[in-house]
Design a protein around this motif. Structure first.
Motif, PDB file in Angstrom:
ATOM      1  N   GLU A   1       0.817  -1.218   0.000  1.00 60.42           N
ATOM      2  CA  GLU A   1       0.000   0.000   0.000  1.00 60.42           C
ATOM      3  C   GLU A   1       0.853   1.272   0.000  1.00 60.42           C
ATOM      4  OE1 GLU A   1      -3.668   0.382   2.642  1.00 60.42           O
ATOM      5  OE2 GLU A   1      -2.297   1.845   3.545  1.00 60.42           O
ATOM      6  N   CYS A   2       0.363   2.288  -0.720  1.00 56.41           N
ATOM      7  CA  CYS A   2       0.985   3.613  -0.724  1.00 56.41           C
ATOM      8  C   CYS A   2      -0.105   4.669  -0.531  1.00 56.41           C
ATOM      9  CB  CYS A   2       1.755   3.855  -2.021  1.00 56.41           C
ATOM     10  SG  CYS A   2       0.711   3.990  -3.497  1.00 56.41           S
ATOM     11  N   ARG A   3       0.313   5.902  -0.384  1.00 56.63           N
ATOM     12  CA  ARG A   3      -0.641   6.992  -0.163  1.00 56.63           C
ATOM     13  C   ARG A   3      -1.676   7.078  -1.279  1.00 56.63           C
ATOM     14  NH1 ARG A   3      -0.909  12.409  -1.626  1.00 56.63           N
ATOM     15  NH2 ARG A   3       1.133  12.382  -2.625  1.00 56.63           N
ATOM     16  N   GLY A   4      -1.256   6.846  -2.498  1.00 52.52           N
ATOM     17  CA  GLY A   4      -2.173   6.921  -3.624  1.00 52.52           C
ATOM     18  C   GLY A   4      -3.323   5.945  -3.527  1.00 52.52           C
ATOM     19  N   ASN A   5      -3.075   4.786  -2.904  1.00 47.62           N
ATOM     20  CA  ASN A   5      -4.129   3.794  -2.724  1.00 47.62           C
ATOM     21  C   ASN A   5      -5.199   4.279  -1.756  1.00 47.62           C
ATOM     22  OD1 ASN A   5      -1.447   1.608  -2.830  1.00 47.62           O
ATOM     23  ND2 ASN A   5      -3.050   1.458  -4.349  1.00 47.62           N
ATOM     24  N   ILE A   6      -4.767   4.734  -0.589  1.00 46.01           N
ATOM     25  CA  ILE A   6      -5.743   5.072   0.453  1.00 46.01           C
ATOM     26  C   ILE A   6      -6.420   6.422   0.197  1.00 46.01           C
ATOM     27  CG2 ILE A   6      -4.626   3.647   2.196  1.00 46.01           C
ATOM     28  CD1 ILE A   6      -3.426   6.182   3.390  1.00 46.01           C
ATOM     29  N   GLU A   7      -5.818   7.272  -0.647  1.00 45.50           N
ATOM     30  CA  GLU A   7      -6.426   8.568  -0.961  1.00 45.50           C
ATOM     31  C   GLU A   7      -7.228   8.543  -2.248  1.00 45.50           C
ATOM     32  OE1 GLU A   7      -3.561  11.718  -0.775  1.00 45.50           O
ATOM     33  OE2 GLU A   7      -3.002  11.249   1.303  1.00 45.50           O
ATOM     34  N   GLY A   8      -7.351   7.379  -2.872  1.00 49.31           N
ATOM     35  CA  GLY A   8      -8.171   7.265  -4.073  1.00 49.31           C
ATOM     36  C   GLY A   8      -7.621   8.034  -5.258  1.00 49.31           C
ATOM     37  N   LEU A   9      -6.306   7.972  -5.458  1.00 49.55           N
ATOM     38  CA  LEU A   9      -5.672   8.692  -6.555  1.00 49.55           C
ATOM     39  C   LEU A   9      -5.322   7.737  -7.690  1.00 49.55           C
ATOM     40  CD1 LEU A   9      -3.091  10.803  -4.489  1.00 49.55           C
ATOM     41  CD2 LEU A   9      -5.459  11.390  -5.046  1.00 49.55           C
TER      42      LEU A   9
ATOM     43  N   ARG B   1      -4.049  12.371  -9.759  1.00 49.51           N
ATOM     44  CA  ARG B   1      -5.292  13.103  -9.493  1.00 49.51           C
ATOM     45  C   ARG B   1      -6.331  12.200  -8.823  1.00 49.51           C
ATOM     46  NH1 ARG B   1      -7.477  16.627 -14.295  1.00 49.51           N
ATOM     47  NH2 ARG B   1      -8.692  17.367 -12.519  1.00 49.51           N
ATOM     48  N   ALA B   2      -7.196  12.809  -8.020  1.00 46.92           N
ATOM     49  CA  ALA B   2      -8.226  12.058  -7.303  1.00 46.92           C
ATOM     50  C   ALA B   2      -9.249  11.499  -8.286  1.00 46.92           C
ATOM     51  CB  ALA B   2      -8.921  12.964  -6.295  1.00 46.92           C
ATOM     52  N   LYS B   3      -9.625  10.254  -8.079  1.00 42.42           N
ATOM     53  CA  LYS B   3     -10.600   9.620  -8.959  1.00 42.42           C
ATOM     54  C   LYS B   3     -11.941  10.353  -8.929  1.00 42.42           C
ATOM     55  CE  LYS B   3      -8.352   5.143  -8.502  1.00 42.42           C
ATOM     56  NZ  LYS B   3      -8.408   3.773  -7.969  1.00 42.42           N
ATOM     57  N   LYS B   4     -12.323  10.861  -7.772  1.00 40.56           N
ATOM     58  CA  LYS B   4     -13.589  11.599  -7.662  1.00 40.56           C
ATOM     59  C   LYS B   4     -13.573  12.845  -8.544  1.00 40.56           C
ATOM     60  CE  LYS B   4     -14.921  10.124  -2.995  1.00 40.56           C
ATOM     61  NZ  LYS B   4     -15.178  10.568  -1.595  1.00 40.56           N
TER      62      LYS B   4
ATOM     63  N   THR C   1      -5.756  -2.552   1.707  1.00 38.72           N
ATOM     64  CA  THR C   1      -6.783  -1.710   1.093  1.00 38.72           C
ATOM     65  C   THR C   1      -7.254  -2.384  -0.172  1.00 38.72           C
ATOM     66  OG1 THR C   1      -5.734   0.293   1.947  1.00 38.72           O
ATOM     67  CG2 THR C   1      -7.260   0.572   0.125  1.00 38.72           C
ATOM     68  N   THR C   2      -8.546  -2.611  -0.270  1.00 38.89           N
ATOM     69  CA  THR C   2      -9.074  -3.216  -1.485  1.00 38.89           C
ATOM     70  C   THR C   2      -9.644  -2.128  -2.384  1.00 38.89           C
ATOM     71  OG1 THR C   2     -10.449  -5.016  -2.359  1.00 38.89           O
ATOM     72  CG2 THR C   2     -11.379  -3.720  -0.550  1.00 38.89           C
ATOM     73  N   GLU C   3      -9.359  -2.195  -3.657  1.00 32.03           N
ATOM     74  CA  GLU C   3      -9.829  -1.194  -4.616  1.00 32.03           C
ATOM     75  C   GLU C   3     -10.649  -1.873  -5.705  1.00 32.03           C
ATOM     76  OE1 GLU C   3      -6.752   2.139  -5.559  1.00 32.03           O
ATOM     77  OE2 GLU C   3      -5.665   0.256  -5.266  1.00 32.03           O
ATOM     78  N   TRP C   4     -11.812  -1.325  -5.974  1.00 29.88           N
ATOM     79  CA  TRP C   4     -12.661  -1.892  -7.022  1.00 29.88           C
ATOM     80  C   TRP C   4     -12.783  -0.965  -8.204  1.00 29.88           C
ATOM     81  CZ3 TRP C   4     -13.845  -6.871  -7.072  1.00 29.88           C
ATOM     82  CH2 TRP C   4     -13.723  -7.574  -5.876  1.00 29.88           C
ATOM     83  N   ILE C   5     -12.392   0.294  -8.062  1.00 30.52           N
ATOM     84  CA  ILE C   5     -12.383   1.196  -9.221  1.00 30.52           C
ATOM     85  C   ILE C   5     -11.030   1.891  -9.332  1.00 30.52           C
ATOM     86  CG2 ILE C   5     -14.862   1.567  -9.266  1.00 30.52           C
ATOM     87  CD1 ILE C   5     -14.387   4.276  -7.869  1.00 30.52           C
TER      88      ILE C   5
END
Length: 213
Positions: A17-25, A95-98, A209-213
């Motif tokens: 895990e890195c910051r980009g994972n948990i911040e949704g980047l 950039r943030a996915k949102k 951290t699990t990511e689906w998108i």
């Protein structure tokens, strides 16, 4: 198995895990280091893979992958291979996915439904990622016939690579899943080519951290 048809074992590992994972980047080639959780995960996956006795560890050059690979390669050589570098994401990188979803709604829809068809300014296509990563893997398999080795890379490399190895047609991206510091086991032999033995193993992890998108 026929004596001449030896089996090669590939341990396909996603970085910790890195910051980009948990911040949704969107990460791409942004060189995020492992965070505290990622450093722990790297040790955990390294401990898990000891049972396979990998003889060499190949890695993407990005820090989050290379640091994970270093933990795994405690008793084996580590080789950086740019064929396993993460996808270039052009103007979406970091950039943030949102925010991407709000600014580029049609492209975001393509990302959710058919990322193989996505075209982002300055970005690499999934086809290009699949071609270069499988080219590297095919070469390494040829050079390490009958051995066991690890490849540490990124989600957006593993998914196209698996599809290329297993002959999964497009759209394939959302048909497999790979969590941070999870690993999959592929086999290769000259009769069957690539075959999947296990996918997305995570039992060794105390948190991810699990990511689906």
């Amino acid at each position: 198995m026929n004596e001449k048809n030896v089996r090669t074992t590939i341990l396909l590992v996603r970085h910790g895990e890195c910051r980009g994972n948990i911040e949704g980047l969107f990460r791409g080639r942004v060189d995020f280091p492992l965070n505290e959780t990622g450093l722990r995960q790297a040790k955990e996956v390294a401990g898990e893979l000891v049972q396979f006795h990998p003889e060499v560890v190949f890695t993407s050059p990005l820090l989050r992958a290379a640091s994970t690979a270093e933990a795994i390669a405690a008793a084996a050589p580590m080789i950086v291979d740019d064929g396993f570098n993460n996808i270039r994401l052009g103007i979406w990188e970091g950039r943030a996915k949102k925010k991407i979803a709000a600014q580029f709604p049609e492209m975001w829809k393509t990302w959710l439904e058919n990322p193989e068809a996505l075209s982002v300014e300055g970005a690499e296509s999934m086809d290009a990622v699949q071609f270069r990563s499988k080219k590297s893997l095919d070469r390494i398999v040829g050079e390490n016939k009958g051995k066991t080795f690890a490849v540490v890379t990124h989600r957006t490399v593993i998914k196209p690579l698996l599809a290329g190895c297993l002959g999964i047609p497009s759209p394939y991206f959302w048909k497999t899943h790979m969590d941070t510091a999870a690993y999959s086991v592929l086999h290769f032999d000259d009769i069957h080519g690539y075959s999947i033995f296990s996918l997305n193993r995570t039992n060794h992890l105390s948190g991810f951290t699990t990511e689906w998108i």
